[in-house]
Design a protein around this motif. Structure first.
Motif, PDB file in Angstrom:
ATOM      1  N   ALA A  10      -6.996   0.372   6.394  1.00  0.00           N
ATOM      2  CA  ALA A  10      -7.112   0.960   5.059  1.00  0.00           C
ATOM      3  C   ALA A  10      -6.231   0.208   4.057  1.00  0.00           C
ATOM      4  O   ALA A  10      -6.631  -0.009   2.914  1.00  0.00           O
ATOM      5  CB  ALA A  10      -6.731   2.441   5.095  1.00  0.00           C
ATOM      6  N   ALA A  11      -5.049  -0.198   4.495  1.00  0.00           N
ATOM      7  CA  ALA A  11      -4.147  -0.953   3.611  1.00  0.00           C
ATOM      8  C   ALA A  11      -4.755  -2.307   3.269  1.00  0.00           C
ATOM      9  O   ALA A  11      -4.696  -2.758   2.118  1.00  0.00           O
ATOM     10  CB  ALA A  11      -2.781  -1.123   4.273  1.00  0.00           C
ATOM     11  N   TRP A  58      -7.511  -1.807   0.816  1.00  0.00           N
ATOM     12  CA  TRP A  58      -6.923  -1.506  -0.489  1.00  0.00           C
ATOM     13  C   TRP A  58      -6.473  -2.790  -1.183  1.00  0.00           C
ATOM     14  O   TRP A  58      -6.674  -2.960  -2.385  1.00  0.00           O
ATOM     15  CB  TRP A  58      -5.743  -0.551  -0.297  1.00  0.00           C
ATOM     16  N   ALA A  59      -5.892  -3.717  -0.428  1.00  0.00           N
ATOM     17  CA  ALA A  59      -5.337  -4.941  -1.001  1.00  0.00           C
ATOM     18  C   ALA A  59      -6.414  -5.907  -1.485  1.00  0.00           C
ATOM     19  O   ALA A  59      -6.161  -6.703  -2.384  1.00  0.00           O
ATOM     20  CB  ALA A  59      -4.454  -5.640   0.033  1.00  0.00           C
ATOM     21  N   GLU A  60      -7.596  -5.847  -0.892  1.00  0.00           N
ATOM     22  CA  GLU A  60      -8.688  -6.753  -1.232  1.00  0.00           C
ATOM     23  C   GLU A  60      -8.241  -8.216  -1.283  1.00  0.00           C
ATOM     24  O   GLU A  60      -8.429  -8.907  -2.285  1.00  0.00           O
ATOM     25  CB  GLU A  60      -9.319  -6.377  -2.575  1.00  0.00           C
ATOM     26  N   ALA A  92       0.833  -1.204   0.000  1.00  0.00           N
ATOM     27  CA  ALA A  92       0.000   0.000   0.000  1.00  0.00           C
ATOM     28  C   ALA A  92       0.868   1.254   0.000  1.00  0.00           C
ATOM     29  O   ALA A  92       0.581   2.215  -0.714  1.00  0.00           O
ATOM     30  CB  ALA A  92      -0.944  -0.010   1.209  1.00  0.00           C
ATOM     31  N   TRP A 132      -4.656   2.947   9.549  1.00  0.00           N
ATOM     32  CA  TRP A 132      -3.865   2.843   8.320  1.00  0.00           C
ATOM     33  C   TRP A 132      -3.756   1.368   7.934  1.00  0.00           C
ATOM     34  O   TRP A 132      -3.830   1.029   6.755  1.00  0.00           O
ATOM     35  CB  TRP A 132      -2.472   3.446   8.511  1.00  0.00           C
ATOM     36  N   TRP A 174      -2.768   5.563  -3.052  1.00  0.00           N
ATOM     37  CA  TRP A 174      -3.163   5.231  -1.678  1.00  0.00           C
ATOM     38  C   TRP A 174      -2.456   6.163  -0.698  1.00  0.00           C
ATOM     39  O   TRP A 174      -3.064   6.680   0.227  1.00  0.00           O
ATOM     40  CB  TRP A 174      -2.830   3.768  -1.364  1.00  0.00           C
ATOM     41  N   GLU A 183      -3.932   9.664  -0.625  1.00  0.00           N
ATOM     42  CA  GLU A 183      -5.156   9.719   0.178  1.00  0.00           C
ATOM     43  C   GLU A 183      -4.825   9.868   1.657  1.00  0.00           C
ATOM     44  O   GLU A 183      -5.453  10.652   2.374  1.00  0.00           O
ATOM     45  CB  GLU A 183      -5.987   8.456  -0.034  1.00  0.00           C
ATOM     46  N   ARG A 184      -3.842   9.137   2.134  1.00  0.00           N
ATOM     47  CA  ARG A 184      -3.449   9.231   3.541  1.00  0.00           C
ATOM     48  C   ARG A 184      -2.859  10.608   3.844  1.00  0.00           C
ATOM     49  O   ARG A 184      -3.142  11.205   4.880  1.00  0.00           O
ATOM     50  CB  ARG A 184      -2.421   8.159   3.905  1.00  0.00           C
ATOM     51  N   ASP A 242       2.040   2.382  -3.321  1.00  0.00           N
ATOM     52  CA  ASP A 242       1.027   2.865  -4.247  1.00  0.00           C
ATOM     53  C   ASP A 242       0.836   4.367  -4.015  1.00  0.00           C
ATOM     54  O   ASP A 242       0.326   4.782  -2.975  1.00  0.00           O
ATOM     55  CB  ASP A 242      -0.285   2.118  -4.008  1.00  0.00           C
TER      56      ASP A 242
END
Length: 103
Positions: A63-64, A67-69, A35, A60, A41, A44-45, A38
């Motif tokens: 959120a990471a 993001w990784a799904e 993350a 965080w 990403w 955004e932070r 990227d």
């Protein structure tokens, strides 16, 4: 072999990651490293920080992970040795970008 490590099984292990409390171990480190690499990403932070809405480290981590799904699948084996053999066979497959830190 998630059950042998903490006694809570795979659910307990995944709960640690989804709570953001496992940033410094295994999957948490891999997800957070990717993350941070990227730019979108990370922007955004940084925007959150610049607008006075900084998140806590655990947020965080959450959120990471979002993001990784990541997709999770598992198998039940007879014992630890069988689990190790199965894991090696699965990791030898080159069709998926595995998150396992041994790769």
């Amino acid at each position: 072999m998630a059950g042998e490590r903490s006694g809570q099984g795979l659910r307990g292990r995944l709960r640690r990651y989804t709570s953001g409390k496992a940033l410094a171990s295994g999957l948490g480190v891999a997800v957070f490293d990717r993350a941070l690499a990227d730019a979108g990403w990370l922007r955004e932070r940084l925007l959150e920080v610049e607008t006075g809405q900084p998140m806590r480290a655990t947020d965080w981590g959450k959120a990471a992970l979002a993001w990784a799904e990541p997709h999770v699948c598992w198998a039940v084996t007879q014992n630890g040795n069988a689990a190790v053999v199965l894991e090696k066979k699965v990791l030898a497959l080159e069709t998926i970008d595995w998150w396992n830190r041994d790769r």
